[in-house]
Enzyme design. Structure first.
Site, PDB file in Angstrom:
ATOM      1  CE  LYS A  11     -36.661 -50.746 -43.348  1.00 21.12           C
ATOM      2  NZ  LYS A  11     -36.699 -51.847 -44.318  1.00 21.12           N
ATOM      3  CG  ASP A  46     -38.522 -49.562 -46.500  1.00 21.42           C
ATOM      4  OD1 ASP A  46     -38.416 -50.782 -46.592  1.00 21.42           O
ATOM      5  OD2 ASP A  46     -39.584 -49.013 -46.086  1.00 21.42           O
TER       6      ASP A  46
END
Ligand code: NDP
Ligand code: 2IT
Length: 447
Positions: free
Chosen positions: A129, A169
């Site tokens: 991430k 995201d």
């Protein structure tokens, strides 16, 4: 922390000590460790090879300066992150978040969740991430482009089709992926389509990737309902947020016969008993990037500034905004209003207390790492299409997504049965995701 067996407790203490102040990461680790007691009891080989301790330590953490120039000619400095958490199953895979609250603890919680989520999809992707504390709100297109270019000017050296494949995201959608891909292509002088997912349909993107997380969450919820002989038909649904995940969750709920009666953004929520007008919501939130109050005004719907969207009575709740947005108090209100199913479209939106209250009240709870895995699964389908220089139809891709969500649903339930906690999707997801990654780590040796 209560509830953990001795070995797991020691691992959790070590995580707290080595990662001070990273509260969201601590929470995500605890939530997984809490499920693993019966697994370590049954499989001592995981402890012998320190698999869990290795899993809690990212393989690589990159933090970098992102300098860029705003429209007023001022130099702005942001901080960029990429946490390459685990590559036992494939290249690191996971989104980028641009939001002012981003710091290492958020990126690590998201990266840690991503390991197990990606394993659950059954596709060959590891977990990672990234993101930045950059706030896109109120920034011009030119500013967003210059920020993305500056971000990629450092990130490009760490990523690649076989290494690490970022996507979107919170705060990162099609516009940002375009600028990021453009800069990667320019620096490397390669049209390496598989280096990012969430690309535009005309230049290497996949059908259904935009819709996939929201659609997938609703497919998963539909599987829950079907397993109980029920359906979305006539159900009142509340969805929090009004971004990428929320909007396409609303679209699919309506297609399946439910009615979404409320949604929200970071400034307030709207109640729309006739059912949310999706075209209007898309125009306000996705096209114009405006506040949800504008939707309420144009629609003549009831608007509540601040407040909790979970005060609106519903049969099914889909939290699709952000972490820890649904707390114990909200859970108690939902339980009193008769809510029977909660499925997380966002990552870790329910606090541990809320999850405990749902379990005690018999509310079915589907954790994000299972229920929202449709986004990253469709990213993996995008990678497949890029690798074979192919492009699939919307119908075919949506069917693949539905099949994958069906598979994850059944795997969670079967694992929960196997470990003596029937119907517990959270424990089933943690154990099924963990064992898949742990077995690969054992096979690959101590690395
Ligand atoms: P977006 O940026 O598209 O939308 C986020 C939405 O949540 C916006 O409506 C935003 O409001 C709202 N929001 C953010 N913070 C808060 C808050 N504190 N209170 C209330 N509302 C808030 O992001 P996504 O839809 O992509 O992501 C939402 C969640 O889903 C995140 O947890 C993300 O990690 C997760 N997720 C995303 C995936 C994807 O493919 N995009 C895949 C899997 C999970 P505002 O407009 O006011 O900022
Ligand atoms: O949280 C997530 O799963 C995502 N933001 C999607 C990641 C991806 O690589 O598509």
């Amino acid at each position: 922390m209560p509830g953990l067996d001795e070995k797991l407790h020691d691992i959790h203490e070590e995580v707290l000590r080595r990662n001070p102040g990273e509260t969201e990461f601590h929470q995500a680790v605890h939530e997984v460790l809490d499920s693993l007691g019966p697994v370590v009891a049954k499989h001592p080989q995981y402890a012998d090879a320190a698999v869990i301790r290795r899993l809690c330590e990212p393989e690589r953490q990159i933090i970098f300066r992102v300098p860029w120039i705003d429209d007023a000619g001022q130099v702005q400095i942001n901080r960029g992150f990429r946490v390459e958490f685990n590559s036992a199953l494939g290249p690191y895979k996971g989104g980028l978040r641009f939001h002012p609250t981003v710091y290492l603890g958020i990126v690590k919680f998201l990266g840690f969740e991503q390991i197990f989520k990606n394993a659950l999809t059954g596709l060959p992707i590891g977990g990672g991430k990234g993101g930045s504390d950059f706030d896109p709100k109120g920034r011009s297109d030119g500013e967003v482009m210059r920020f993305c270019q500056a971000f990629m000017t450092e990130l490009y050296r760490h990523i690649g089709e076989y290494t690490d494949v970022p996507a979107g995201d919170t705060g990162v959608g099609g516009r940002e992926i375009g600028y990021l891909f453009g800069q990667y292509k320019r620096i490397t002088n390669r049209y390496e389509s598989g280096v990012l997912t969430g690309k535009g349909l005309g230049w290497g993107g996949s059908q259904v990737r935009t819709e996939a997380t929201g659609y997938g969450t609703v497919f998963f919820t539909d599987e829950i309902l079907k397993s109980r002989g029920e359906s979305f038909d006539g159900r009142r649904v509340v969805v929090s947020g009004s971004g990428n995940v929320a909007v396409y969750a609303i679209e699919k709920v309506h297609e399946l016969g439910g009615t979404v009666v409320a949604c929200s953004d970071s400034t307030g929520y709207v109640v729309d008993d006739k059912g949310v007008d999706l075209e209007l919501l898309k125009d306000v939130k996705l096209n114009r990037r405006a506040r949800i109050a504008e939707y309420a005004e144009r629609r003549g719907a009831h608007y509540v500034e601040d407040g909790s969207v979970w005060d609106v009575p519903c049969d099914i709740a889909l939290p699709c905004a952000t972490q820890n947005e649904l707390n114990g108090r909200d859970a108690a209100v939902l339980i009193r209003s008769g809510c029977a199913v909660v499925a997380e479209g966002a990552n870790m939106p329910c606090t541990p207390e809320a999850v405990r209250l749902f379990a005690e009240a018999g509310v079915v709870f589907a954790p994000g790492k299972a229920a929202n895995a449709g986004g990253v699964a469709t990213s993996a389908l995008e990678m497949q299409q890029n690798a074979s220089r192919d492009s699939w139809s919307f119908e075919h891709t949506e069917q693949r997504l539905a099949d994958i969500m069906h598979g994850i649903h059944d795997r969670c339930l079967e694992t929960a049965d196997e470990y003596g906690v029937p119907g517990n999707y959270a424990v089933g997801a943690n154990i099924a995701g963990f064992t898949q990654v742990a077995d690969a780590m054992l096979a690959l040796g101590v690395i």
